[in-house]
Design an enzyme around this catalytic site. Structure first.
Site, PDB file in Angstrom:
ATOM      1  N   LYS A 169       0.867  -1.160  -0.194  1.00 43.69           N
ATOM      2  CA  LYS A 169       0.053   0.122   0.028  1.00 43.69           C
ATOM      3  C   LYS A 169       0.888   1.032  -0.109  1.00 43.69           C
ATOM      4  CE  LYS A 169      -4.183  -1.553   0.297  1.00 43.69           C
ATOM      5  NZ  LYS A 169      -5.307  -1.656  -0.453  1.00 43.69           N
TER       6      LYS A 169
ATOM      7  N   LYS B 226      -3.148  -8.125 -12.688  1.00 48.20           N
ATOM      8  CA  LYS B 226      -4.302  -8.482 -12.118  1.00 48.20           C
ATOM      9  C   LYS B 226      -5.159  -7.466 -12.698  1.00 48.20           C
ATOM     10  CE  LYS B 226      -5.571  -9.857  -7.917  1.00 48.20           C
ATOM     11  NZ  LYS B 226      -5.601 -10.240  -6.620  1.00 48.20           N
TER      12      LYS B 226
ATOM     13  N   LYS C 270      -9.020  -1.949 -10.361  1.00 43.51           N
ATOM     14  CA  LYS C 270      -9.715  -0.661 -10.429  1.00 43.51           C
ATOM     15  C   LYS C 270      -8.529   0.500 -10.653  1.00 43.51           C
ATOM     16  CE  LYS C 270     -10.609   2.464  -6.848  1.00 43.51           C
ATOM     17  NZ  LYS C 270     -11.347   2.932  -6.340  1.00 43.51           N
TER      18      LYS C 270
END
Ligand code: TRP
Length: 372
Positions: free
Chosen positions: A142, A233, A236
């Site tokens: 993150k 992958k 979004k």
């Protein structure tokens, strides 16, 4: 461990003991899972979580309690504006309902509606090792720092927030609060489930065997790759909207995106994930939605025996996705628009009421055990 074993009657006060016996913890499977509110779900979210949750409702045989949560407290571990969060929570709830989560068969609620998630998190945090947490990978990804990063790094220490660092403790609390026996998650969550089990053994060895150790329910779940870069992958955060299919896409949009998917220059069909990631991603999607449940290899063999090229493959994939998603888009948009999302709020309220009952049971045991 069977859920029965969580009660050690001798260690509980008479009141709690009597009441716990009356509730009588059964051997039913208790399935818990959470989804982050990240906006309109894409095909990867649909296959990896949403559709899987829906299918668990229809599993023959074993009766399970199904508890699903939109984990909005986890969403604020990264910066997000109140307006966006408000919209995303509703959209997550709407997508679950539109995809077929049935509030009569599943408990569906917002994590933040049940304050005990945070309370149990605190209690678990008092036994959780920061060394263990510092070795986990999610906070590093993150923050976009190397997986070898440690807390000795000054810059990291100033940007790493306590909430993000302790994300796994909150996730453990989510699961343990409902005495979940099984947790369906993708492979990327294995580490978090291991940590949850670590929290159980920390708690149980300190206070007695009260919490249930959850089992990871992995399934031959499909990793859906980006339609534009099959090495990544579907996500979004990808800048190209061509890379993902949203549950709100019209059949025309789905068709355009699939027909435009990046494959390779060989115009024949074969299943070879390493050499032909784009074609293989399409074959796995076709296999996932295939009613005859043929494997990607079988589908490749059939298509190549018909001398089908990639255009034919893409057309079949597009049709299978459109058929599988049919109705979801309409229901989703309707749920969000109708009555200002009133039905969504109603479902969430009812779900929270059911979740609260179960959370109260666990917290009575936990508080008693801890001496609170
Ligand atoms: N961390 C999970 C994810 O990003 C979401 C989540 C939060 C979760 N709490 C959970 C999943 C409890 C399973 C069980 O996908």
């Amino acid at each position: 461990m069977s859920p029965r074993t969580i009660i050690q009657p001798s260690r509980l006060s008479r009141g709690v003991r009597r009441w716990a016996q009356a509730r009588h913890f059964s051997d039913r499977r208790v399935i818990f899972s959470g989804i982050q509110p990240t906006g309109t779900p894409h095909l990867g979210n649909y296959i990896g979580a949403i559709h899987r949750w829906v299918r668990l409702q229809d599993e023959p045989g074993e009766v399970s309690d199904l508890i699903y949560s939109v984990v909005d407290l986890h969403a604020i571990t990264m910066p997000i504006s109140p307006e966006v969060l408000r919209r995303h929570r509703r959209e997550a709830m709407a997508s679950l309902l539109a995809a077929g989560i049935d509030p009569d068969r599943s408990t569906l609620f917002y994590q933040s509606a049940i304050p005990a998630h945070s309370e149990l998190m605190w209690i678990l945090a008092c036994r959780a090792s920061t060394g263990y947490l510092s070795r986990m990978t999610q906070w590093k990804s993150k923050l976009s720092v190397a997986s070898s990063t440690t807390l000795f790094d000054e810059d990291v220490r100033s940007s790493l927030k306590l909430g993000l660092f302790s994300y796994p403790v909150l996730q453990a609390a989510d699961i343990l609060l409902y005495r979940a026996t099984h947790v369906p998650v993708g492979d990327d969550q294995r580490q978090h489930l291991e940590f949850a089990r670590e929290c159980v053994s920390n708690f149980n060895s300190t206070y007695g065997k009260h919490l249930v150790s959850p089992t990871t329910l992995s399934s031959p779940e499909l990793r859906v790759m980006s339609l534009q870069n099959p090495a990544q992958k579907m996500s979004k955060s990808d800048k190209s909207h061509w890379s993902r299919i949203l549950i709100t896409d019209t059949p025309e949009e789905i068709n355009k995106k699939v027909m435009g998917a990046v494959t390779d220059s060989e115009n024949y069909v074969s299943y070879d994930p390493a050499a032909r990631p784009g074609v293989s991603n399409l074959l796995r999607l076709l296999s996932y939605f295939d009613s005859g449940s043929r494997t990607p290899e079988q589908l490749a063999a059939e298509l190549s025996s018909e001398n089908a090229g990639l255009g034919v493959l893409k057309q079949s994939v597009s049709e299978s996705i459109i058929a599988a998603m049919s109705g979801i888009r309409e229901r989703y948009l309707q749920l969000l628009a109708e009555d200002g999302g009133g039905f969504i709020d109603h479902v969430a309220r009812e779900g929270a009421r059911k979740a609260q009952l179960r959370a109260d049971e666990t917290m009575a045991i936990v508080r008693e055990a801890v001496g609170l």
